[in-house]
Design a protein around this motif. Sequence first.
Motif, short mmCIF file in Angstrom:
data_model
loop_
_atom_site.label_atom_id
_atom_site.label_comp_id
_atom_site.label_asym_id
_atom_site.label_seq_id
_atom_site.Cartn_x
_atom_site.Cartn_y
_atom_site.Cartn_z
N THR A 288 2.56 -2.72 1.86
CA THR A 288 3.09 -3.99 1.41
C THR A 288 3.17 -4.94 2.59
N LEU A 289 3.17 -6.21 2.30
CA LEU A 289 3.31 -7.21 3.34
C LEU A 289 4.76 -7.64 3.53
N GLU A 290 5.65 -7.09 2.71
CA GLU A 290 7.07 -7.44 2.80
C GLU A 290 7.63 -6.92 4.11
N PRO A 291 8.39 -7.73 4.85
CA PRO A 291 8.95 -7.26 6.12
C PRO A 291 9.99 -6.17 5.89
N GLU A 292 10.23 -5.36 6.94
CA GLU A 292 11.25 -4.33 6.84
C GLU A 292 12.60 -4.97 6.56
N GLY A 293 13.33 -4.44 5.64
CA GLY A 293 14.61 -5.01 5.26
C GLY A 293 14.49 -6.07 4.18
#
Length: 167
Positions: A40-45
């Motif tokens: 995924t491209l979603e950042p950690e957190g």
Amino acid sequence: MTRITLSLLIAAAMLTGCGRLGDSAWNPFSGGGARSAPETLEPEGGYGTVLDARPSVPQLLGAEWQSLPEGRLLVVRGFAPVKGYHSAMLVRAGGRTGPDRLAPDPDGVLRLRFVAVPPAPDSPAARMPASPATDTITVALPLPTARLARLTGIEIQGGDRVIQLRR
């Protein structure tokens, strides 16, 4: 011939005995055995909430819809008391970021703020009064048909009032 068939059957039984065949590292269709987390491209957190530090445009003049081939264009006009305002933009009032930052609230209303950066206090533009005829601040936001289908309305907040548009 029976020896080859028997040895192939024994080898197949051993491979299935190592666990589910789909999870086995010996399975050529499993991609190497160990399963990794989906990419995924979603950042950690996750995506955070970032409040835009730019102040609201001091005066809202109006907002309107313009037709596009695949949706509508939201055009908002505002006015500032002095020249030199720049970097005007419509931002989410709640500060949501990420790919779905323009999703409506649970009630179906998309709440936006009309913001712009004022001139530096010591700049010449900060001392020049703006003319309503020539110094309006205009921004536009294209909204595709798929996004419009989820909206019941839009609220645009400025320095002096809130404009509400219904679909």
